[in-house]
Structure formats: C-alpha cells, structure tokens
Design a protein around this motif. Structure first.
Motif, PDB file in Angstrom:
ATOM      1  N   GLU A  52       0.848  -1.196   0.000  1.00 50.84           N
ATOM      2  CA  GLU A  52       0.000   0.000   0.000  1.00 50.84           C
ATOM      3  C   GLU A  52       0.880   1.241   0.000  1.00 50.84           C
ATOM      4  O   GLU A  52       1.919   1.285   0.654  1.00 50.84           O
ATOM      5  CB  GLU A  52      -0.926   0.006   1.217  1.00 50.84           C
ATOM      6  CG  GLU A  52      -1.960  -1.119   1.176  1.00 50.84           C
ATOM      7  CD  GLU A  52      -2.820  -1.145   2.432  1.00 50.84           C
ATOM      8  OE1 GLU A  52      -4.035  -0.953   2.316  1.00 50.84           O
ATOM      9  OE2 GLU A  52      -2.267  -1.359   3.522  1.00 50.84           O
TER      10      GLU A  52
ATOM     11  N   LYS B 202      -1.098  -5.441  -7.476  1.00 51.93           N
ATOM     12  CA  LYS B 202      -2.006  -4.421  -6.948  1.00 51.93           C
ATOM     13  C   LYS B 202      -1.820  -3.066  -7.621  1.00 51.93           C
ATOM     14  O   LYS B 202      -0.711  -2.681  -7.992  1.00 51.93           O
ATOM     15  CB  LYS B 202      -1.780  -4.283  -5.446  1.00 51.93           C
ATOM     16  CG  LYS B 202      -2.805  -3.402  -4.747  1.00 51.93           C
ATOM     17  CD  LYS B 202      -2.714  -3.550  -3.250  1.00 51.93           C
ATOM     18  CE  LYS B 202      -3.778  -2.707  -2.561  1.00 51.93           C
ATOM     19  NZ  LYS B 202      -3.770  -2.895  -1.107  1.00 51.93           N
TER      20      LYS B 202
ATOM     21  N   MET C 253      -3.226   1.129  -7.024  1.00 54.36           N
ATOM     22  CA  MET C 253      -3.881   2.058  -6.104  1.00 54.36           C
ATOM     23  C   MET C 253      -3.835   3.451  -6.704  1.00 54.36           C
ATOM     24  O   MET C 253      -2.937   3.759  -7.499  1.00 54.36           O
ATOM     25  CB  MET C 253      -3.155   2.122  -4.746  1.00 54.36           C
ATOM     26  CG  MET C 253      -3.226   0.902  -3.897  1.00 54.36           C
ATOM     27  SD  MET C 253      -2.410   1.191  -2.279  1.00 54.36           S
ATOM     28  CE  MET C 253      -3.677   2.161  -1.431  1.00 54.36           C
TER      29      MET C 253
END
Length: 423
Positions: free
Chosen positions: A30, A98, A100
């Motif tokens: 993240e 991922k 983001m």
C-alpha cells in the motif's frame, strides 16, 4: 542469566509462518499514507501475543505497541510499512499485482520495492521472541510500525499525531533496513548512515507558439534542457570530490503535439548531500542556475521551485552504536559475510531519526543484506555488481532466508543489548 545467543536460540519462534506472512505483505503493498490493510494486519498479529498495549491510527496508519517488563531502560524498535508506485517485475509467485490511486488521484501499480515488507515481518517475529523471553530481560519495549517513510512524512506525522503521548519516551531508538548486500551480512556504522534528501517540483512557464515560428514564443523545453545540463555542473565543479552530493532530475514533462512549442515544462528534482554546509551550498546553486537559465532564455517568467519532500541527515550515535558493535560482534561474529562494524552507508535517505531527535534521544540504524548469496557471489566474480537489483527497482526482492532471520535477530539483539537484566 543466559547470554543473548542462548536467549535468541531458545525463544525465537519457527520462522516458517513468518515466511508466509512476509509473502502476504509483499503481495499486498500500500502506498504512503494509505497503509490501512497493512496496519490492520499488524495489529491483528500483535493481538495474538496477548502481551502488548497496542495503539493504532497514529499519524495516519501508524501503529505502536508497548510491553512493560519491570525496571530498566526503554527501547524503541522501528519498522516502516509503506510501498512504492512501482510495477513489480520479479516474476515471483507472490508478486504484487495491486494498483492504487496515489494522493494525487492517479492510478499506479504498487510494489514493496524497498523491502519494508521484510522490515514489518522481522519486527513482528522479534516482538514474539521478546514476549517469550520476558524472564531474561527487564525494562520497556516499544514497537513502532511507521507509515509514509517514502514520502518523508510518516515519522513526523506520528510524532505530531501524539506518539509520545501514548507511549513512554524511549532512552534509545533503533531501526533497520534491508539492502542489496549479500544475504547473511549485517552491519553498523558510526556517524552518518544516511544522507539528507531534498525533492522539488520545477515549473518553467514559457509562451506557446507554432513550431514554425519559434521567435514568437518562449521555448520552455530548451530552457529546461539547458537547466538540466547546467545542474549537473554543481557536483562536478562546485562540490569537493572528497565530499558527497547528487543532483538528479528524475522527471521531465513538456508538450504534446510535434508542431507546437508548449506553454510550460514540469520537472522533478532530487538533491542528496552528506554535510549541512554542502546541502546549503548545493541548494543555493540549484536556485541560482534555474534563475540564470531563465535570464539566458530571455524569459520574464520566474520559474517556480516547490519543495515536496525533505529527509534529514541520519547520524548513528557513537555510544549506542558502540554498544551494538559489541553485542553484534559477539552474536553474529565479525566477517565479510556476517557482521561488519563499518558497513557501507545507506545511499538512500530516511526519516527514521525524527523518532529520536523529536525527543532528544540517541539512535542507531543498522543494515542487513537481502541478495541470494549465490547470485551475489556470481555477480561479484563476473564484475556485474551494478546489475544486482537495488532498492526501488521493479526487480528488488530479498531472498526470504537468511534475510528474514538476520533482520529478526538484529532487532532482538539490539533490544537485549540495552534491556538485559543488569544493564
């Protein structure tokens, strides 16, 4: 009382489960200030020990945990938890896929390209060990899982967010970082361990015109290109070769159509230095060159230089480092492939030191290697060390073992150096 070596060997948990936990963190990175799931997983794991007083959501998604275990010193161990806007290209089974949105709302691929996933996992395993070994030490242990290191904001955000209102002020602060060194290597260094880093956005306003009539416009690309070239002379011609400085232009965006001289150019700069006086001189020269190239381009528009991130110098305290030198040498044994008391300085920068300087306390930052020994030795033998992926590379992926064990043991030995009974 048992020695540190005996304590670690008899209380360190089987790291197989932590290897799987590391893979989970690696696959679920993240970005800075958005580490919500990471922080949740950290808290969930800490709760399984039934020993720590846990404080979440400090300065964003920062987590702190306290274990009070009688009289003695208070030691803070820190790990950073954020990832980078990098598309992973390691080919690992547990590679990140991922994406983001960053803080500017732009969708980015995300990867733990700096090794913070290793830091998290190592500190959690050390936390379990120190709970199991409670009878061998005395004092207070603080764990800090810090967000947003990559944006130079997380440590200050935790301090400003009341970290030291929730946890005791430490006597000693210790951090660590995995590096593109041979796995199995761990090291300390007295004095400067990480350089200062100042980053900026540079906007150069020109005057748009048709490509066939350059005399009617002010070309920001030509001005920017001259600025980029001239900036490189600062290190080459103004900084003592025995000193250290790096001036990098890491982004250059201008124009869209091939027949239009654009209205503006936007650049990103990163400046790294090792001495305060050098930092002042280099930053002054950067500003001088930017303005001078505008004048040389007959551009009445003043370029705008906007600071974005600012990493402080990071110095290892002599006394704290000396104590770790003794315990690390005894535990890990001195050697080229084990403990090094004068390891190469971190070439990047860190905001870790703010956790110590904010309360006027000493700190030490140790480093450990993560490159597969066979890969490292082959590259060294063939003279291809530059080809080894380093931090922030899309190919950076520490070999899990012995890297994880070295990080775990480094944290534990550092804590026990100051928390051992009788210390």
């Amino acid at each position: 009382m048992p020695s540190i070596t005996e304590t670690v060997s008899s209380h360190r948990p089987d790291l197989k489960s932590y290897e799987e936990l590391y893979k989970w963190f690696h696959a679920h990175p993240e970005l800075s200030f958005q580490e919500e799931a990471t922080a949740t997983a950290i808290v969930k794991h800490l709760e399984t020990f039934n020993a720590y007083e846990i404080h979440a959501s400090i300065g964003g998604h920062g987590v702190a945990a306290v274990l009070k275990n009688g009289a003695g010193k208070t030691v803070l161990l820190r790990a950073d938890i954020d990832a980078l806007p990098v598309e992973e290209r390691t080919g690992l089974q547990y590679a990140s896929t991922k994406s983001m949105k960053d803080l500017e709302g732009v969708e980015k691929k995300v990867m733990h390209a700096c090794g913070h996933d290793m830091h998290i996992t190592a500190l959690l395993a050390a936390a379990e060990t120190l709970v199991k070994a409670k009878e061998t030490w005395s004092g207070t242990l603080i764990l800090v899982f810090q967000p947003a290191e990559e944006r130079a904001g997380g440590a200050q955000a935790m301090v400003d967010g009341g970290l030291y209102d929730r946890v005791p002020i430490p006597d000693i602060v210790v951090g660590a970082h995995v590096m593109p060194e041979r796995a199995g290597v761990i090291g300390t260094k007295r004095g400067l361990i990480a350089s200062a880093a100042d980053s900026f956005q540079l906007n150069i306003q020109g005057r748009q015109a048709h490509a066939s009539t350059p005399h009617r416009g002010i070309d920001p690309i030509v001005q920017a290109a001259s600025t980029v070239t001239r900036l490189q002379t600062i290190v080459a011609r103004e900084v003592d070769p025995l000193d250290f400085a790096v001036v990098t232009v890491s982004a250059f965006h201008a124009g869209d159509a091939e027949n239009i001289i654009p209205e503006e150019a936007n650049l990103k700069l990163n400046i790294r230095t090792a001495r305060p006086e050098t930092r002042d001189h280099v930053l002054k020269s950067v500003r001088t060159i930017i303005d001078a190239e505008a004048a040389a381009s007959s551009n009445p528009n003043q370029p705008t230089l906007t600071a974005t991130t600012r990493f402080p110098f990071l110095f290892n305290d002599d006394d704290v480092t000396a104590a770790l030198e003794k315990s690390f040498a005894e535990y890990f044994k001195l050697g080229k492939e084990s403990y090094q008391s004068d390891i190469a300085r971190l070439q990047g920068s860190e905001d870790f030191g703010i956790l110590a300087t904010a309360v006027g306390k000493p700190s030490c930052f140790f480093l450990y290697g993560g490159v597969d020994p066979e890969v490292y030795d082959k590259a060294e033998k063939e003279g291809k060390m530059k080809e080894l992926p380093g931090n922030h590379s899309p190919f950076f992926a520490p070999v899990i073992q012995p890297t994880l064990m070295k990080g775990v043991d480094g944290y534990i030995v550092a804590a026990l150096t100051f928390l051992g009974k009788g210390e």
